[in-house]
Motif scaffolding. Structure first.
Motif, PDB file in Angstrom:
ATOM      1  N   TRP A  41       0.866  -1.219  -0.290  1.00 39.76           N
ATOM      2  CA  TRP A  41      -0.006  -0.053   0.049  1.00 39.76           C
ATOM      3  C   TRP A  41       0.786   1.217   0.060  1.00 39.76           C
ATOM      4  O   TRP A  41       0.536   2.359  -0.737  1.00 39.76           O
ATOM      5  N   VAL A  42       2.044   1.272   0.771  1.00 41.34           N
ATOM      6  CA  VAL A  42       2.829   2.296   0.794  1.00 41.34           C
ATOM      7  C   VAL A  42       3.523   2.488  -0.379  1.00 41.34           C
ATOM      8  O   VAL A  42       3.759   3.719  -0.749  1.00 41.34           O
ATOM      9  N   PHE A  43       4.206   1.293  -0.811  1.00 40.04           N
ATOM     10  CA  PHE A  43       4.844   1.374  -2.134  1.00 40.04           C
ATOM     11  C   PHE A  43       4.049   1.945  -3.345  1.00 40.04           C
ATOM     12  O   PHE A  43       4.539   2.551  -4.249  1.00 40.04           O
ATOM     13  N   LEU A  44       2.886   1.697  -3.569  1.00 37.98           N
ATOM     14  CA  LEU A  44       1.900   2.052  -4.384  1.00 37.98           C
ATOM     15  C   LEU A  44       1.384   3.521  -4.097  1.00 37.98           C
ATOM     16  O   LEU A  44       0.738   3.975  -4.974  1.00 37.98           O
ATOM     17  N   ARG A  45       1.755   3.985  -3.086  1.00 37.44           N
ATOM     18  CA  ARG A  45       1.144   5.284  -2.807  1.00 37.44           C
ATOM     19  C   ARG A  45      -0.329   5.548  -2.874  1.00 37.44           C
ATOM     20  O   ARG A  45      -1.015   6.456  -3.459  1.00 37.44           O
ATOM     21  N   LEU A  46      -1.133   4.465  -2.426  1.00 34.88           N
ATOM     22  CA  LEU A  46      -2.584   4.473  -2.349  1.00 34.88           C
ATOM     23  C   LEU A  46      -2.971   5.625  -1.217  1.00 34.88           C
ATOM     24  O   LEU A  46      -2.154   5.870  -0.418  1.00 34.88           O
ATOM     25  N   GLY A  56       5.733   4.731   6.935  1.00 40.57           N
ATOM     26  CA  GLY A  56       4.710   3.632   6.506  1.00 40.57           C
ATOM     27  C   GLY A  56       5.431   2.202   6.468  1.00 40.57           C
ATOM     28  O   GLY A  56       5.015   1.110   6.909  1.00 40.57           O
ATOM     29  N   TYR A  57       6.575   2.322   5.777  1.00 42.84           N
ATOM     30  CA  TYR A  57       7.363   1.219   5.882  1.00 42.84           C
ATOM     31  C   TYR A  57       7.856   0.394   7.304  1.00 42.84           C
ATOM     32  O   TYR A  57       7.765  -0.488   7.742  1.00 42.84           O
ATOM     33  N   TYR A  58       8.273   1.445   8.226  1.00 46.07           N
ATOM     34  CA  TYR A  58       8.612   0.989   9.580  1.00 46.07           C
ATOM     35  C   TYR A  58       7.261   0.502  10.021  1.00 46.07           C
ATOM     36  O   TYR A  58       7.356  -0.550  10.881  1.00 46.07           O
ATOM     37  N   GLY A  59       6.102   1.098  10.156  1.00 49.79           N
ATOM     38  CA  GLY A  59       4.879   0.547  10.790  1.00 49.79           C
ATOM     39  C   GLY A  59       4.609  -1.188  10.158  1.00 49.79           C
ATOM     40  O   GLY A  59       4.469  -2.025  10.998  1.00 49.79           O
ATOM     41  N   ALA A  60       4.812  -1.177   8.786  1.00 44.71           N
ATOM     42  CA  ALA A  60       4.522  -2.477   8.219  1.00 44.71           C
ATOM     43  C   ALA A  60       5.721  -3.447   8.808  1.00 44.71           C
ATOM     44  O   ALA A  60       5.297  -4.734   9.017  1.00 44.71           O
ATOM     45  N   SER A  61       6.831  -3.100   8.764  1.00 38.54           N
ATOM     46  CA  SER A  61       7.827  -4.002   9.134  1.00 38.54           C
ATOM     47  C   SER A  61       7.640  -4.247  10.614  1.00 38.54           C
ATOM     48  O   SER A  61       7.937  -5.537  10.844  1.00 38.54           O
ATOM     49  N   LYS A  62       7.075  -3.528  11.432  1.00 44.31           N
ATOM     50  CA  LYS A  62       6.966  -3.961  12.793  1.00 44.31           C
ATOM     51  C   LYS A  62       5.768  -4.976  13.081  1.00 44.31           C
ATOM     52  O   LYS A  62       5.807  -6.013  13.499  1.00 44.31           O
ATOM     53  N   VAL A  63       4.744  -4.979  12.270  1.00 42.27           N
ATOM     54  CA  VAL A  63       3.611  -5.775  12.067  1.00 42.27           C
ATOM     55  C   VAL A  63       4.202  -7.140  11.444  1.00 42.27           C
ATOM     56  O   VAL A  63       4.030  -8.334  11.990  1.00 42.27           O
ATOM     57  N   ILE A  64       4.932  -7.076  10.397  1.00 44.57           N
ATOM     58  CA  ILE A  64       5.564  -8.439   9.910  1.00 44.57           C
ATOM     59  C   ILE A  64       6.427  -9.150  10.890  1.00 44.57           C
ATOM     60  O   ILE A  64       6.418 -10.268  11.048  1.00 44.57           O
TER      61      ILE A  64
END
Length: 95
Positions: A41-46, A56-64
């Motif tokens: 989602w962050v990569f595609l800038r939706l 955004g990547y930081y938050g996604a990486s924490k969840v992963i």
């Protein structure tokens, strides 16, 4: 005075565990998938993407990361349980 302090600690008890403690294997897999979806989602800038993509990547990486740790712990627990059951079965056969 000391008795009252002891009573208070007994009444409070312990705080509940972390929110991911009871997820299990499939819940952890869902977290990993959700984190991957968030990163995409962050990569595609939706819509809803933060101005700074690093956050955004930081938050996604924490969840992963939470998902990976949880699935690892769940799988290790299963492996230990199986090993103990096999060992117990082997001991019964020897006796």
């Amino acid at each position: 005075m000391a008795d009252k302090d002891v009573e208070q600690t007994e009444e409070r008890g312990y705080a509940p565990g972390p929110w991911w403690a009871d997820l299990g294997t499939w819940g952890a897999v869902a977290l990993i998938a959700f984190g991957g979806l968030a990163a995409a989602w962050v990569f595609l800038r939706l819509p809803g993407t933060p101005d700074e993509p690093a956050s955004g990547y930081y938050g996604a990486s924490k969840v992963i990361a939470v998902g990976l740790v949880t699935v690892g712990c769940a799988l290790l627990g299963r492996r230990r349980t199986r090993a103990a059951a096999i060992e117990e079965t082997n001991e019964r056969e020897r006796a």
